[in-house]
Enzyme design. Structure first.
Site, PDB file in Angstrom:
ATOM      1  N   GLY A  19       1.078  -1.265   0.037  1.00 49.82           N
ATOM      2  CA  GLY A  19      -0.021   0.110   0.004  1.00 49.82           C
ATOM      3  C   GLY A  19       0.946   1.111   0.105  1.00 49.82           C
ATOM      4  O   GLY A  19       1.972   1.250   0.342  1.00 49.82           O
ATOM      5  N   GLY A  21       0.990   5.073   1.475  1.00 49.77           N
ATOM      6  CA  GLY A  21       0.308   5.952   2.220  1.00 49.77           C
ATOM      7  C   GLY A  21       0.656   7.381   1.931  1.00 49.77           C
ATOM      8  O   GLY A  21       1.064   7.642   0.687  1.00 49.77           O
ATOM      9  N   MET A  23       2.918   9.208   2.735  1.00 48.15           N
ATOM     10  CA  MET A  23       4.516   9.742   2.561  1.00 48.15           C
ATOM     11  C   MET A  23       5.409   8.613   2.260  1.00 48.15           C
ATOM     12  O   MET A  23       6.591   8.681   1.819  1.00 48.15           O
ATOM     13  CB  MET A  23       4.931  10.495   4.066  1.00 48.15           C
ATOM     14  CG  MET A  23       4.750   9.459   5.222  1.00 48.15           C
ATOM     15  SD  MET A  23       5.805   9.869   6.419  1.00 48.15           S
ATOM     16  CE  MET A  23       5.605   8.710   7.774  1.00 48.15           C
ATOM     17  N   GLU A  25       5.812   4.252   1.111  1.00 41.56           N
ATOM     18  CA  GLU A  25       5.422   2.937   0.643  1.00 41.56           C
ATOM     19  C   GLU A  25       5.559   1.701   1.437  1.00 41.56           C
ATOM     20  O   GLU A  25       6.674   1.769   2.202  1.00 41.56           O
ATOM     21  CB  GLU A  25       5.984   2.730  -0.565  1.00 41.56           C
ATOM     22  CG  GLU A  25       5.545   3.526  -1.846  1.00 41.56           C
ATOM     23  CD  GLU A  25       6.053   3.301  -3.184  1.00 41.56           C
ATOM     24  OE1 GLU A  25       7.232   2.669  -3.340  1.00 41.56           O
ATOM     25  OE2 GLU A  25       5.734   4.092  -4.190  1.00 41.56           O
ATOM     26  N   LYS A  41       8.155  -0.398   5.854  1.00 37.00           N
ATOM     27  CA  LYS A  41       7.640   0.903   5.204  1.00 37.00           C
ATOM     28  C   LYS A  41       8.966   1.724   4.983  1.00 37.00           C
ATOM     29  O   LYS A  41       9.723   1.856   5.967  1.00 37.00           O
ATOM     30  CB  LYS A  41       6.837   1.454   6.576  1.00 37.00           C
ATOM     31  CG  LYS A  41       6.141   2.877   6.362  1.00 37.00           C
ATOM     32  CD  LYS A  41       5.366   3.600   7.632  1.00 37.00           C
ATOM     33  CE  LYS A  41       4.390   4.161   7.160  1.00 37.00           C
ATOM     34  NZ  LYS A  41       3.424   4.386   8.250  1.00 37.00           N
ATOM     35  N   ASP A 131      -4.335  10.989  14.101  1.00 40.31           N
ATOM     36  CA  ASP A 131      -4.802  10.641  12.561  1.00 40.31           C
ATOM     37  C   ASP A 131      -5.568   9.148  13.003  1.00 40.31           C
ATOM     38  O   ASP A 131      -5.372   8.480  12.127  1.00 40.31           O
ATOM     39  CB  ASP A 131      -3.601  10.575  11.632  1.00 40.31           C
ATOM     40  CG  ASP A 131      -4.132  10.530  10.229  1.00 40.31           C
ATOM     41  OD1 ASP A 131      -5.296  10.884  10.079  1.00 40.31           O
ATOM     42  OD2 ASP A 131      -3.229  10.184   9.353  1.00 40.31           O
TER      43      ASP A 131
HETATM   44  P1  ADP Z   1       1.610   6.492   5.556  1.00 44.52           P
HETATM   45  O1  ADP Z   1       2.155   6.377   6.870  1.00 44.52           O
HETATM   46  O2  ADP Z   1       2.218   7.042   4.580  1.00 44.52           O
HETATM   47  O3  ADP Z   1      -0.043   6.748   5.400  1.00 44.52           O
HETATM   48  P2  ADP Z   1       0.658   3.777   6.236  1.00 44.52           P
HETATM   49  O4  ADP Z   1       1.232   3.273   7.453  1.00 44.52           O
HETATM   50  O5  ADP Z   1      -0.928   3.987   6.368  1.00 44.52           O
HETATM   51  O6  ADP Z   1       1.419   4.818   5.112  1.00 44.52           O
HETATM   52  O7  ADP Z   1       0.525   2.535   5.193  1.00 44.52           O
HETATM   53  C1  ADP Z   1      -0.122   2.328   3.822  1.00 44.52           C
HETATM   54  C2  ADP Z   1      -0.832   1.213   3.626  1.00 44.52           C
HETATM   55  O8  ADP Z   1       0.009  -0.005   3.655  1.00 44.52           O
HETATM   56  C3  ADP Z   1      -1.893   1.023   4.792  1.00 44.52           C
HETATM   57  O9  ADP Z   1      -3.208   1.354   4.554  1.00 44.52           O
HETATM   58  C4  ADP Z   1      -2.064  -0.564   4.613  1.00 44.52           C
HETATM   59  O10 ADP Z   1      -2.799  -1.035   3.406  1.00 44.52           O
HETATM   60  C5  ADP Z   1      -0.681  -1.018   4.425  1.00 44.52           C
HETATM   61  N1  ADP Z   1       0.225  -1.286   5.495  1.00 44.52           N
HETATM   62  C6  ADP Z   1       0.917  -0.721   6.254  1.00 44.52           C
HETATM   63  N2  ADP Z   1       1.413  -1.465   7.366  1.00 44.52           N
HETATM   64  C7  ADP Z   1       1.029  -2.672   7.020  1.00 44.52           C
HETATM   65  C8  ADP Z   1       1.516  -3.786   7.718  1.00 44.52           C
HETATM   66  N3  ADP Z   1       2.233  -3.876   8.744  1.00 44.52           N
HETATM   67  N4  ADP Z   1       0.862  -4.997   7.264  1.00 44.52           N
HETATM   68  C9  ADP Z   1       0.064  -4.885   6.155  1.00 44.52           C
HETATM   69  N5  ADP Z   1      -0.157  -3.942   5.497  1.00 44.52           N
HETATM   70  C10 ADP Z   1       0.280  -2.643   5.958  1.00 44.52           C
END
Ligand code: ADP
Length: 621
Positions: A19, A21, A23, A25, A41, A131
């Site tokens: 996914g 987000g 900022m 990936e 991340k 958030d």
């Molecule tokens: P950002 O901080 O840039 O907003 P996120 O932490 O929200 O990024 O992560 C983006 C996406 O990645 C999430 O909406 C989710 O779908 C996926 N994701 C994040 N962390 C995990 C994880 N530990 N396991 C599975 N999917 C994850």
């Protein structure tokens, strides 16, 4: 960022993108050392803002070890990449789950308790998440949740709430109104959790609009619709929990996240008990507010002026299928005070009416105007002189009227019976004690509405029903106003008091001086507003608004009983809710007529129900 699948970061082999987000990936990766799947991340260190957020998240998760907070295994950097290694959570996010439809209250409770526990733990460690939203809640499965993404979290000791003066950070659909005026607090997180809960059980967001700023203005100014408006099966107790979590005033919200979850559990398991407690709390709050107001009669605590012309169109509920926004920075321009001269059209609410004898009055959707609930201005002196003092005066006048209303003259008999009262049913029963808002008078008619023994009220199998100790007005279709008339006596000048619970549907209250298609109508609606309007014969769907829908904190939310009192004396109408004077109007079109209790629905609500108890009529002179 190009797709990095197949590349290595240290001993992690990136498998596929999970996914993106705001900022970062997030990749599914394989930890070749520990031989397990992980989520990584990663951000590019070239963006200083992102790097700062990323480091904040690393610091937060490092400090927070909790079974429902997504932990970090590792943090490192390689070339310009910074990455955080976490457990891989295969069940997707709560947002994805909700795209399939709302959850049952019990399923929602299970996840709510876990997230509330995690959030409160963060608060206890001095960390505000800032958030909270479904896409930041990861699911191992439908029964186990992790709170994630502390990228915009705030450590209470560094109060960098504003990225720059006047700019707020967060996702507008979940941002508490008090963020416009103060820092992020545990209460703003609890508000966001309340919105997530709303979304879990209704599948809808309470405030939606085209732009982030428009959404946030709705957070500030609009009252949310009760969840049962979207899901009629939800109980008044559940409505009451959510509406408390979404109170505009942070002091009225639950004090902790766990308290919210505990209230939700009670609302599911012991709804009547919860409602009784909540009713008690709201009553003592009203009492305190009144006491405080009496102590400081000239200090401005904005009353709800009934004729305030500044209204905005009602929030339209939109399905949650809308894309969830990423956290944004909103720069707030000064909030406009929308004021304009009332036009005759504004006074018409399109409830078409047919003769009362037909028992059903069709309603059309109407555009309701809302008054601004907040003025952001730095011209304090000008405000005080030109708005503060006149408002204080109005407040003083309201207060004066309230105290006058507690002693009503009882000398002039003015309720006329067009039909003989049934034998053995005195029209003026012995006093059953002082009415809650009228003291010193004996009611002419005092009917608990627990049964229709004297045959005083209209009764049928579906619309006007006596059951469980109260009189139920059921609206069985959308866009209808359903009256249930008192057969005798007719009322001209009188004080009419009744306790109404708007269990579902849009509005409920009292119709006065009904003569065929002509009548007055005093009701409360599911937006915590009241209104007074008049309908005239041949006017179809048009009503004349005498007091437009006006938000009032005197109205108890979520299907709780509200005592409505209207004193109709000649052309003068004075309205009270739970003992508070809320408005006054003058109209001489109808001098007498029948009385009815009524409930209404507006699309998209399929039906509604108002239940009534403790009906009383008092003489006025
Ligand atoms: P950002 O901080 O840039 O907003 P996120 O932490 O929200 O990024 O992560 C983006 C996406 O990645 C999430 O909406 C989710 O779908 C996926 N994701 C994040 N962390 C995990 C994880 N530990 N396991 C599975 N999917 C994850």
């Amino acid at each position: 960022m190009s797709d990095l699948a197949g590349t290595h970061l240290g001993h992690y082999r990136l498998l596929r993108l999970l996914g993106k987000g705001g900022m970062a990936e997030v990749y599914l990766a394989y930890d070749e050392e520990k031989q397990r799947e992980v989520a990584i991340k990663m951000i590019s260190g070239h963006n200083v803002d992102y790097l700062e957020r990323f480091m904040r998240e690393v610091a937060a998760v490092d400090k927070l070890t909790h079974k429902h907070i997504l932990p970090a295994y590792d943090y490192d950097s390689e070339e310009s990449w910074h990455y955080l290694v976490m457990p891989y959570i295969p069940g997707g996010t709560l947002r994805e789950l909700l795209e399939e439809g709302p959850l049952s209250p019990t399923a929602a409770l299970e996840l709510l308790e876990q997230i509330a526990d995690a959030l409160q733990f963060a608060h206890e460690q001095g960390i505000i998440h800032r958030d909270i939203k479904p896409s930041n809640i990861l699911l191992r499965d439908a029964h186990y949740a992790y709170l994630a993404d502390f990228g915009v979290a705030k450590f209470v000791e560094n109060s960098n709430r504003l990225t720059q003066t006047g700019t707020l950070l967060g996702t507008p659909e979940y941002m508490a109104p008090d963020l416009a005026e103060g820092p992020a607090t545990s209460s703003t997180d609890i508000y966001a959790l309340g919105i997530v809960l709303y979304q879990m059980i209704t599948g809808q967001l309470p405030f939606v609009a085209e732009t982030p700023l428009a959404v946030y203005w709705k957070q500030i100014r609009d009252q949310p619709q009760s969840p049962s408006q979207h899901q009629p099966s939800l109980s008044p107790a559940i409505d009451a929990v959510i509406l408390r979590a979404l109170e505009k005033d942070p002091h009225q919200r639950f004090h902790t996240a766990r308290e919210l979850a505990e209230a939700f559990r009670q609302a599911i398991e012991k709804p009547e008990h919860y409602l009784a407690q909540e009713r008690q709390r709201l009553r003592s709050r009203l009492k305190q507010e009144r006491k405080a107001a009496t102590r400081r009669p000239l200090r401005l605590r904005r009353p709800t002026p009934p004729s305030d012309p500044s209204f905005l169109p009602e929030a339209t509920p939109v399905a949650v299928k809308t894309r969830e926004r990423r956290p944004v920075a909103i720069t707030l321009p000064p909030l406009p005070i929308r004021r304009r001269a009332a036009r005759s059209n504004d006074l018409e609410t399109p409830y078409p009416a047919q003769p009362l004898s037909q028992q059903i009055v069709r309603e059309q959707p109407r555009i309701r105007r809302r008054r601004n609930t907040m003025v952001v201005s730095i011209v304090a002196l000008g405000f005080l002189l030109f708005v503060g003092l006149p408002m204080s005066y109005m407040y003083y006048v309201f207060e004066t009227h309230r105290s006058q209303a507690t002693v009503l003259p009882v000398s002039t008999p003015s309720i006329q019976a067009t039909q003989q009262a049934p034998q053995g049913q005195p029209q003026t029963p012995a006093s059953t004690g002082a009415a809650p808002t009228i003291t010193g008078s004996t009611p002419l008619l005092d009917d608990p509405l627990s049964a229709n023994t004297p045959g005083r009220w209209t009764e049928d199998a579906n619309h006007c029903v006596f059951a469980s100790g109260s009189y139920h007005v059921n609206v069985l279709q959308t866009n209808f106003l359903q009256p249930c008339p008192l057969l005798a006596p007719t009322i001209d000048n009188a004080a009419v008091q009744v306790e109404v619970s708007l269990r579902s549907g849009s509005n409920a209250g009292v119709m006065l001086r009904v003569q065929g298609e002509g009548f007055y109508d005093f009701e409360i609606n599911n937006q915590r507003q009241f209104f007074l309007r008049r309908h005239d014969p041949g006017k179809g769907s048009s009503y004349t608004s005498l007091i437009p829908p006006t938000t009032s904190s005197a109205i108890l939310p979520g299907g709780l009983p509200n005592t409505l009192l209207v004193i109709a004396n000649g052309a003068n109408f004075k309205l009270y809710i739970n003992g508070t004077a809320v408005g006054e109007a003058t109209d001489s079109t109808y001098a007498s007529g029948q009385l009815a209790l009524a409930a209404g629905t507006l699309a998209p609500l399929p039906g509604g129900e108002g239940s009534f108890t403790n009906f009383k009529i008092f003489k006025v002179s």
